[in-house]
Design an enzyme around this catalytic site. Structure first.
Site, mmCIF file in Angstrom:
data_model
loop_
_atom_site.group_PDB
_atom_site.id
_atom_site.type_symbol
_atom_site.label_atom_id
_atom_site.label_comp_id
_atom_site.label_asym_id
_atom_site.label_seq_id
_atom_site.Cartn_x
_atom_site.Cartn_y
_atom_site.Cartn_z
ATOM 1 N N ASP A 118 0.840 -1.192 0.000
ATOM 2 C CA ASP A 118 0.000 0.000 0.000
ATOM 3 C C ASP A 118 0.878 1.246 0.000
ATOM 4 O O ASP A 118 1.750 1.397 0.854
ATOM 5 C CB ASP A 118 -0.923 -0.005 1.223
ATOM 6 C CG ASP A 118 -2.077 0.977 1.063
ATOM 7 O OD1 ASP A 118 -2.433 1.293 -0.093
ATOM 8 O OD2 ASP A 118 -2.626 1.422 2.084
ATOM 9 N N HIS A 125 -4.324 13.777 1.141
ATOM 10 C CA HIS A 125 -4.527 12.924 2.324
ATOM 11 C C HIS A 125 -3.302 12.984 3.234
ATOM 12 O O HIS A 125 -3.424 13.153 4.447
ATOM 13 C CB HIS A 125 -4.793 11.477 1.907
ATOM 14 C CG HIS A 125 -4.745 10.499 3.050
ATOM 15 N ND1 HIS A 125 -5.769 10.374 3.963
ATOM 16 C CD2 HIS A 125 -3.780 9.627 3.444
ATOM 17 C CE1 HIS A 125 -5.453 9.457 4.867
ATOM 18 N NE2 HIS A 125 -4.252 8.982 4.578
ATOM 19 N N GLU A 188 -10.642 3.886 3.746
ATOM 20 C CA GLU A 188 -9.776 4.698 2.891
ATOM 21 C C GLU A 188 -10.128 4.407 1.443
ATOM 22 O O GLU A 188 -10.103 3.251 1.015
ATOM 23 C CB GLU A 188 -8.283 4.389 3.152
ATOM 24 C CG GLU A 188 -7.811 4.838 4.532
ATOM 25 C CD GLU A 188 -6.303 4.724 4.729
ATOM 26 O OE1 GLU A 188 -5.634 4.016 3.929
ATOM 27 O OE2 GLU A 188 -5.794 5.350 5.681
ATOM 28 N N GLU A 190 -9.228 4.180 -2.183
ATOM 29 C CA GLU A 190 -7.976 4.013 -2.932
ATOM 30 C C GLU A 190 -8.245 3.319 -4.271
ATOM 31 O O GLU A 190 -9.271 2.673 -4.450
ATOM 32 C CB GLU A 190 -6.978 3.136 -2.140
ATOM 33 C CG GLU A 190 -6.702 3.646 -0.744
ATOM 34 C CD GLU A 190 -5.483 2.997 -0.082
ATOM 35 O OE1 GLU A 190 -4.690 2.348 -0.794
ATOM 36 O OE2 GLU A 190 -5.339 3.168 1.144
ATOM 37 N N ASP A 222 -9.023 0.398 2.070
ATOM 38 C CA ASP A 222 -8.023 0.008 3.079
ATOM 39 C C ASP A 222 -8.607 0.331 4.469
ATOM 40 O O ASP A 222 -8.270 1.340 5.072
ATOM 41 C CB ASP A 222 -6.736 0.789 2.806
ATOM 42 C CG ASP A 222 -5.638 0.502 3.816
ATOM 43 O OD1 ASP A 222 -5.669 -0.575 4.436
ATOM 44 O OD2 ASP A 222 -4.751 1.361 3.980
ATOM 45 N N ARG A 226 -7.973 3.235 13.477
ATOM 46 C CA ARG A 226 -7.099 4.376 13.784
ATOM 47 C C ARG A 226 -6.511 4.309 15.187
ATOM 48 O O ARG A 226 -5.390 4.795 15.404
ATOM 49 C CB ARG A 226 -7.867 5.688 13.613
ATOM 50 C CG ARG A 226 -8.390 5.927 12.216
ATOM 51 C CD ARG A 226 -7.276 6.005 11.198
ATOM 52 N NE ARG A 226 -7.804 6.286 9.862
ATOM 53 C CZ ARG A 226 -7.120 6.096 8.746
ATOM 54 N NH1 ARG A 226 -5.889 5.611 8.789
ATOM 55 N NH2 ARG A 226 -7.660 6.371 7.579
ATOM 56 N N GLN A 229 -3.840 1.604 15.133
ATOM 57 C CA GLN A 229 -2.766 2.141 14.288
ATOM 58 C C GLN A 229 -1.929 3.181 15.031
ATOM 59 O O GLN A 229 -0.692 3.149 14.983
ATOM 60 C CB GLN A 229 -3.396 2.767 13.034
ATOM 61 C CG GLN A 229 -2.399 3.310 12.019
ATOM 62 C CD GLN A 229 -3.101 4.030 10.856
ATOM 63 O OE1 GLN A 229 -4.324 4.069 10.761
ATOM 64 N NE2 GLN A 229 -2.298 4.607 9.969
ATOM 65 N N LYS A 242 -4.298 -2.341 10.105
ATOM 66 C CA LYS A 242 -4.675 -2.402 8.689
ATOM 67 C C LYS A 242 -4.952 -3.822 8.216
ATOM 68 O O LYS A 242 -5.680 -4.022 7.246
ATOM 69 C CB LYS A 242 -3.516 -1.868 7.838
ATOM 70 C CG LYS A 242 -3.128 -0.431 8.101
ATOM 71 C CD LYS A 242 -4.019 0.509 7.354
ATOM 72 C CE LYS A 242 -3.436 1.923 7.345
ATOM 73 N NZ LYS A 242 -4.271 2.818 6.540
ATOM 74 N N THR A 246 -9.112 -5.851 3.850
ATOM 75 C CA THR A 246 -8.993 -4.878 2.763
ATOM 76 C C THR A 246 -9.972 -5.321 1.687
ATOM 77 O O THR A 246 -9.906 -6.477 1.239
ATOM 78 C CB THR A 246 -7.560 -4.857 2.191
ATOM 79 O OG1 THR A 246 -6.637 -4.604 3.252
ATOM 80 C CG2 THR A 246 -7.399 -3.801 1.111
ATOM 81 N N GLU A 363 -9.902 12.347 8.162
ATOM 82 C CA GLU A 363 -9.839 13.717 7.637
ATOM 83 C C GLU A 363 -11.200 14.414 7.736
ATOM 84 O O GLU A 363 -11.286 15.558 8.166
ATOM 85 C CB GLU A 363 -9.414 13.691 6.166
ATOM 86 C CG GLU A 363 -8.014 13.182 5.935
ATOM 87 C CD GLU A 363 -7.877 12.639 4.525
ATOM 88 O OE1 GLU A 363 -7.633 13.438 3.619
ATOM 89 O OE2 GLU A 363 -8.032 11.410 4.324
#
Ligand code: MN
Length: 416
Positions: A118, A125, A188, A190, A222, A226, A229, A242, A246, A363
């Site tokens: 990844d 971002h 996420e 992607e 993804d 948080r 992480q 993570k 996925t 975000e």
């Protein structure tokens, strides 16, 4: 290279393809499916609401061999399929028995993914996420020199439509870490990149040849815990925050189908360093970017119960990638690392520069401090059990027919 397969006037005898938002005859994405009766997975191409079975193309239960054959073989297959599925084709009667209703089929992860990497090429971002941690210095000094990435986990990649359990893990608490269910589950938005032929170990892929090693594209979510992480990521990067799941969209949209939607790589802002020579190629700078609209939508139990429409949580575009996909391939192999057919890259979260383009909740809700309000009266800081995220992609250009990627859907189940 544009040819008759991109002709916007070409229509198919598979009538649902004509006007289909994702899969008109100009797209022809490749996938792996099982028809309603079950059995061994088969190769197929999406055409409108149907799947045309490609006999003999799924070997060892995957499309790896097909991906590894490279651009010329893929282009020849595309030309053959486009002619065979076009209105007026003499092959209609022969192919009709090989058509399956897509909604009745099971779609699989199409490749046997040996390795998944990844990246982090969405500069908006990287800036917005970095700002939450380092307001004065959001981008670390290496960002504009190195296409940053980490090695992800291939075993937990799941196809669209597969629900997954909220992960448990270590959560930082004032008195020391506790083990419990993730409280800051995020998504996420992607793009996924499927690797084609690949390279021998010790033999890097030069930037000028990198595009030839890309077999296709998909959507990739993804999923990110948080809180897990934030506690675990230093000093070696993402790990259990993570690797629990996925999601990818199951159709491989080929570089040939996307040829009309390529754009010049947007120029770097004044003052940014030029990439090093091994990442610089004139053709890649002129045509290595993509104009693909990217969206994420949220369905909550409250929205669904009231019959309300999904809530759009991100509206972005693939043009917001700071590095091209060819630069990602060249950089990944630059140390001699071998890429194999069926390997998968994630682009990294592709956020737009403005708030409506923020392509993760980290975000969009400023780390959970500014909740999102939904038409159901619900609020979201992060994802709750029962929430479903849907990713969509549309490539559009005046004078051409739009094509889409199909959905990438995933729903959160309660922690075990
Ligand atoms: Mn990511």
């Amino acid at each position: 290279m544009l040819d008759e397969t991109h002709d916007p006037k070409r229509q198919s005898w598979v009538l649902s393809a004509n006007g289909h938002p994702d899969f008109p005859i100009q797209n022809l994405p490749l996938g792996l499916f099982t028809p309603p009766g079950g059995g061994v997975p088969r190769a197929g191409v999406a055409i409108g609401d149907a799947i045309l079975e490609l006999e003999g193309e799924a070997q060892d239960g995957s499309l790896n061999a097909l991906l590894g054959r490279g651009g010329q073989a893929r282009q020849a297959l595309r030309a053959r399929l486009s002619a065979a599925l076009a209105k007026g084709s003499a092959e209609q009667a022969r192919l009709t028995p090989l058509l399956h209703d897509a909604s009745a089929c099971t779609l699989h992860v199409p490749g046997r993914i040996g390795d998944y990497t990844d990246f982090y090429v969405g500069i908006h971002h990287a800036t917005a996420a970095g700002k939450l941690f380092r307001p004065d210095n959001p981008l670390l000094p290496n960002y504009k020199h190195v296409p940053i990435g980490y090695h992800g986990r291939a075993s937990s990649i799941i196809p669209s439509g597969t629900a997954f359990r909220r992960p448990r893990g270590q959560l930082a608490r004032p008195g020391g870490p506790e083990f419990g269910a993730c409280e800051k589950l995020d998504y996420e938005l992607e793009i996924g990149i499927w690797i084609g032929p690949g390279n021998a170990q010790g033999t890097p892929i030069p930037i000028a040849e990198a595009a030839a090693h890309i077999a296709g594209f998909c959507l990739l979510n993804d999923w990110s815990a948080r809180d897990i992480q934030a506690w675990e990521y230093q000093p070696l990067g993402p790990f259990l925050g993570k690797s629990f799941a996925t999601s990818i969209s199951p159709w491989i949209v080929t570089p040939e189908a996307l040829a009309p939607f390529r754009i010049a790589q947007p120029p770097r802002p004044p003052g940014d360093p030029a990439p090093l020579p091994y990442l610089t190629d004139a053709e890649d700078q002129a045509r290595g970017g993509f104009d693909i609209a990217l969206e994420a939508w949220l369905v909550t139990p409250g929205l669904a119960a009231r019959g309300l429409a999904p809530h759009r949580i991100a509206d972005s575009n693939a043009r917001h990638m700071y590095w091209t996909v060819a630069q990602m391939v060249a950089h990944h192999s630059s140390n001699g690392c071998n890429l194999n057919s069926g390997d998968l890259f994630g682009s990294g979260t592709i956020s737009g520069p403005e708030r409506d383009g923020y392509a993760s909740l980290l975000e969009a809700t400023q780390g959970g401090t500014q909740p999102m309000r939904l038409a159901s009266g619900e609020e979201r800081r992060f994802l709750e059990d029962g929430d479903e995220v849907i990713l969509r992609a549309q490539a559009r250009r005046t004078g051409f027919l739009s094509i889409g990627f199909g959905e990438c859907r995933g729903r959160v189940l309660p922690a075990a």
